[in-house]
Write a protein that holds these residues in place. Sequence first.
Motif, mmCIF file in Angstrom:
data_model
loop_
_atom_site.group_PDB
_atom_site.id
_atom_site.type_symbol
_atom_site.label_atom_id
_atom_site.label_comp_id
_atom_site.label_asym_id
_atom_site.label_seq_id
_atom_site.Cartn_x
_atom_site.Cartn_y
_atom_site.Cartn_z
ATOM 1 N N GLU A 237 -28.230 -26.981 -11.675
ATOM 2 C CA GLU A 237 -26.863 -26.622 -11.266
ATOM 3 C C GLU A 237 -26.517 -25.203 -11.716
ATOM 4 N N ALA A 238 -26.914 -24.879 -12.955
ATOM 5 C CA ALA A 238 -26.629 -23.524 -13.463
ATOM 6 C C ALA A 238 -27.286 -22.487 -12.558
ATOM 7 N N LEU A 239 -28.527 -22.757 -12.149
ATOM 8 C CA LEU A 239 -29.236 -21.769 -11.318
ATOM 9 C C LEU A 239 -28.606 -21.654 -9.925
ATOM 10 N N GLU A 240 -28.124 -22.776 -9.408
ATOM 11 C CA GLU A 240 -27.427 -22.698 -8.102
ATOM 12 C C GLU A 240 -26.195 -21.800 -8.215
ATOM 13 N N ARG A 241 -25.478 -21.986 -9.321
ATOM 14 C CA ARG A 241 -24.273 -21.170 -9.532
ATOM 15 C C ARG A 241 -24.653 -19.706 -9.794
ATOM 16 N N CYS A 242 -25.738 -19.516 -10.547
ATOM 17 C CA CYS A 242 -26.197 -18.155 -10.835
ATOM 18 C C CYS A 242 -26.568 -17.431 -9.533
ATOM 19 N N ALA A 243 -27.125 -18.177 -8.578
ATOM 20 C CA ALA A 243 -27.547 -17.549 -7.311
ATOM 21 C C ALA A 243 -26.351 -16.882 -6.634
ATOM 22 N N VAL A 244 -25.232 -17.558 -6.622
ATOM 23 C CA VAL A 244 -24.021 -16.989 -6.005
ATOM 24 C C VAL A 244 -23.572 -15.759 -6.803
ATOM 25 N N ALA A 245 -23.625 -15.893 -8.130
ATOM 26 C CA ALA A 245 -23.167 -14.798 -8.997
ATOM 27 C C ALA A 245 -24.053 -13.555 -8.849
ATOM 28 N N PHE A 246 -25.374 -13.752 -8.780
ATOM 29 C CA PHE A 246 -26.276 -12.603 -8.638
ATOM 30 C C PHE A 246 -26.004 -11.885 -7.318
ATOM 31 N N LYS A 247 -25.741 -12.656 -6.266
ATOM 32 C CA LYS A 247 -25.478 -12.039 -4.955
ATOM 33 C C LYS A 247 -24.205 -11.180 -5.055
ATOM 34 N N ARG A 248 -23.183 -11.758 -5.674
ATOM 35 C CA ARG A 248 -21.917 -11.022 -5.797
ATOM 36 C C ARG A 248 -22.115 -9.767 -6.652
ATOM 37 N N HIS A 249 -22.875 -9.913 -7.733
ATOM 38 C CA HIS A 249 -23.138 -8.770 -8.617
ATOM 39 C C HIS A 249 -23.892 -7.672 -7.847
ATOM 40 N N LEU B 171 -33.713 -17.275 -13.587
ATOM 41 C CA LEU B 171 -32.908 -16.043 -13.685
ATOM 42 C C LEU B 171 -33.751 -14.832 -13.277
ATOM 43 N N ARG B 172 -35.003 -14.825 -13.729
ATOM 44 C CA ARG B 172 -35.877 -13.693 -13.402
ATOM 45 C C ARG B 172 -36.125 -13.641 -11.882
ATOM 46 N N ALA B 173 -36.309 -14.824 -11.268
ATOM 47 C CA ALA B 173 -36.540 -14.867 -9.818
ATOM 48 C C ALA B 173 -35.308 -14.334 -9.077
ATOM 49 N N LEU B 174 -34.119 -14.734 -9.541
ATOM 50 C CA LEU B 174 -32.886 -14.234 -8.901
ATOM 51 C C LEU B 174 -32.765 -12.720 -9.104
ATOM 52 N N ALA B 175 -33.124 -12.270 -10.306
ATOM 53 C CA ALA B 175 -33.050 -10.830 -10.596
ATOM 54 C C ALA B 175 -33.976 -10.066 -9.644
ATOM 55 N N ASP B 176 -35.188 -10.568 -9.467
ATOM 56 C CA ASP B 176 -36.149 -9.886 -8.584
ATOM 57 C C ASP B 176 -35.643 -9.908 -7.138
ATOM 58 N N GLU B 177 -35.124 -11.067 -6.741
ATOM 59 C CA GLU B 177 -34.634 -11.203 -5.348
ATOM 60 C C GLU B 177 -33.531 -10.177 -5.054
ATOM 61 N N HIS B 178 -32.672 -9.933 -6.036
ATOM 62 C CA HIS B 178 -31.531 -9.035 -5.816
ATOM 63 C C HIS B 178 -31.747 -7.650 -6.428
ATOM 64 N N ASP B 179 -32.947 -7.400 -6.859
ATOM 65 C CA ASP B 179 -33.284 -6.094 -7.422
ATOM 66 C C ASP B 179 -32.386 -5.738 -8.625
ATOM 67 N N VAL B 180 -32.204 -6.720 -9.480
ATOM 68 C CA VAL B 180 -31.399 -6.531 -10.701
ATOM 69 C C VAL B 180 -32.381 -6.469 -11.886
ATOM 70 N N PRO B 181 -32.290 -5.421 -12.740
ATOM 71 C CA PRO B 181 -33.286 -5.294 -13.819
ATOM 72 C C PRO B 181 -32.990 -6.193 -15.020
ATOM 73 N N LEU B 182 -32.864 -7.479 -14.774
ATOM 74 C CA LEU B 182 -32.576 -8.428 -15.855
ATOM 75 C C LEU B 182 -33.900 -9.050 -16.324
ATOM 76 N N ARG B 183 -34.133 -8.980 -17.631
ATOM 77 C CA ARG B 183 -35.409 -9.453 -18.177
ATOM 78 C C ARG B 183 -35.149 -10.465 -19.283
ATOM 79 N N PRO B 184 -35.184 -11.770 -18.964
ATOM 80 C CA PRO B 184 -34.982 -12.763 -20.031
ATOM 81 C C PRO B 184 -36.144 -12.717 -21.026
ATOM 82 N N GLN B 185 -35.818 -12.743 -22.312
ATOM 83 C CA GLN B 185 -36.895 -12.773 -23.319
ATOM 84 C C GLN B 185 -36.539 -13.702 -24.470
#
Length: 261
Positions: free
Chosen positions: A242-254, A160-174
């Motif tokens: 699978e979740a991360l593959e789906r998240c990748a599409v969602a992060f792009k759309r977001h 999730l953090r990698a996807l956030a960085d790729e799309h410049d989304v300030p999401l920080r899992p903790q």
Amino acid sequence: MVARWNDVDHLRRRVAEFKGQIAAIVCEPAMCNTCCIEPGEGMLETIRELCDQEDMLMIADETITGFRFGPGGAQSYYGVHPDLTVFGKAIGGGTPFAALAGTRAAMAKIISGESMHAGTLNANPLCLAASRWCLDQVIERGAESPAKLNRLGQKLMAGLRALADEHDVPLRPQGPGLAFHSLMVKPGADERPVQNYRDYAELQDVPRWTHLRLCLLEEGVRAIERGLWSISFAHTETDIDEALERCAVAFKRHAEGWPEA
Ligand SMILES: Cc1ncc(COP(=O)(O)O)c(C=O)c1O
């Protein structure tokens, strides 16, 4: 009375201020409902110490953490011994069931009947059977189970953090991994570690998280509203992939759709 999580000095001051008037200190051993904030160094130990010193009960709310954190719950994971513990969700194996557990001394008045513990659904046989099955599973998986769940969760957090960085989304899992929170940081906020609910309330960008969450939902990933994710025994590496593959599409759309027009 509320004392600040992960602020041992504040807790000591509060206890001194209300000396002799406090019956118990109640906490989640890890604050799963509030940004998944683990106990900082000395937090749980100080609660235990103050409870012993001032004759107060230490009550652990393990509704979420028991038995996700292993057969001994979060108290065993963090090495602390509360007087009373409440359990909710996992202990019922999917059925509506909760339990109060404690040391013999803390339970003495219930055991003797001096303090009545009655209820229509107490000791419901169906729920007890489900609970027993569920706890047998937890015991069978043993003390190693939190480490395994943490590994899966950390893989999801890193993805999730990698996807956030790729799309410049300030999401920080903790969080430890077996449970974690996806903090969406407000624009311009400094990225200090979240130590208590005040930090969380100040930092969390609710509208932006809601937008991402709905994008995730459209891809079949249901992150719960407040941003807590948890890993269960049913999850496998393949599920995480699978979740991360789906998240990748969602992060792009977001990223394409935020800020909303
Ligand atoms: C940590 C924690 N404590 C207590 C509760 C409340 O439990 P109940 O709904 O069984 O009263 C919840 C419910 O989600 C919870 O997450």
